[in-house]
Scaffold this motif. Sequence first.
Motif, PDB file in Angstrom:
ATOM      1  N   ALA A   1       1.742  -4.244  -0.061  1.00 54.49           N
ATOM      2  CA  ALA A   1       1.831  -5.185  -0.979  1.00 54.49           C
ATOM      3  C   ALA A   1       0.940  -5.580  -1.712  1.00 54.49           C
ATOM      4  N   HIS A  37       4.237  -7.509  -9.329  1.00 58.76           N
ATOM      5  CA  HIS A  37       3.597  -7.959  -7.470  1.00 58.76           C
ATOM      6  C   HIS A  37       4.218  -6.241  -7.620  1.00 58.76           C
ATOM      7  N   HIS A  61       5.731  -3.617  -4.274  1.00 54.57           N
ATOM      8  CA  HIS A  61       5.518  -3.582  -2.834  1.00 54.57           C
ATOM      9  C   HIS A  61       5.952  -2.246  -2.945  1.00 54.57           C
TER      10      HIS A  61
END
Length: 493
Positions: free
Chosen positions: A141, A133, A135
């Motif tokens: 994101a 993930h 960001h």
Amino acid sequence: MEWEAVIGLEVHAQLLTRSKMFCPCPADYQGAEPNTRVCPVCLGMPGVLPVINRRAVEFAIMTGLALHCAIAPQTRFDRKNYPYPDLMKGYQISQYAEPLAYDGWLEVEVNGQRRRVGITRVHLEEDVAKLHHVHQPTGEAYSLVDVNRSGVPLLEIVSRPDLRSPEEARLYLMRLRTILQYLGVCSGDMEKGTFRCDANVSIRPKGSSALFPKVEVKNMNSFKAVQRALEYEIRRQIRVVEQGGEVAQETRGWVEEQGVTVSQRTKEFAHDYRYFPEPDLPPLLISPEWVEEIRRRLPELPDARRERFEREYGLPRYDASLLTASKEMADYLEACVRLRPLSGEALHRTAKAVSNWLLGEFSRLLNLHNLELSQAKVPPAHLLALQDLVDQGTLSVTMAKAVFEEMFATGRHPLEIVQERGMAQISAAEEVLPAVEEALRGSPQAVQDYLKGKETALRYLIGQVMKITKGRANPVVVHTLLKGRLEEMKGGR
Ligand code: ZN
Ligand code: MN
């Protein structure tokens, strides 16, 4: 009201096979460039066919046998269906109705007492891909998929809810990991995720057999985290019930930084996996001959090794238990004693000396620097050479510890360090005597005290000599010389 905890653990252990569970891709995905260990099978392309990894099945049978399980003569794979971005096919090939091994047990030692923890089942399945993930500082994101881990063989080991405390749960996990490491089927690294654990925990009035709603706790990345998460979760459940509430059956995640569990999924959203037999794989038949052949090849396991350490090396039970709880440490000790053709008393003495180093200074420095024994720079030959210097009286125990620290930091041979630092212990009387005289001159009060009959003054004077020689004087020689000089003084000389 007094409460007790009911804990069951579910472990996922990655198997150390060369290839993946159902395709020929290499299984050592850690450290590989993302998406380089992939093929149509583990990418989940339509129309491809899985092939069962024979080695993975062997590893599962070995584990089943080591955990005293029954091995199913016929077993099969099932599809576990659920949609998630890390699951390439939309289903995981697992084992549901007919696990490969079942009904076993594992013994743990809790406060000196041995407790048997039941094992419900041991089955094979495949790992999923890994999501990263991202960001961005801009606020953007997104998630990236690395498919390398997809299809890596996993062993799922489910315990019965026999564990009664977080401490017991941690000991069970450590024991299980040790066994897998002895079998050589899993590296057992919780931080790298090759050995993962989920826990089911509920509470009930002590002594009752009532069943309260259980909570599944996930995201624990170390043995310590498992214990802490369970401690927190048990306290939380007791608080809920004592305030008149009801514990919700749900999945909660452990948040290490905050030391709390948070709700992830409640029962209403629980998965219905719609298991059904995997149509692309035939049932797996395991002949009794194969199982027996594997049983004969099982390596020595921790309990047997502990007994052998006591018998063969004359080690106390305490030492043997601690050493064999870590395969690396037990291997190291054996590498040391095998360097020399020792037997009888000499073997026992050497084994005990090595054990003292391993469980003492060596462990202390490994912990301090957060290292594994395999990463240490001290080969067995160096440790033995250091112990020789102690046995010969060249080094005092205190000096040997200082030398060991340097060996640990630099990987250098102890003799080199001792020569360079001029550290050798002084045992010759003519070399120690000047320091003795200096100590006597420098501490007239202590000398007076001793002459008046205060024996403890001697200890102070020995300390002074050690200080003057920077700890290099042989304490036995110092004691003899000091006592001799003081007695002379008493006699008026
Ligand atoms: Zn593949
Ligand atoms: Mn699983």
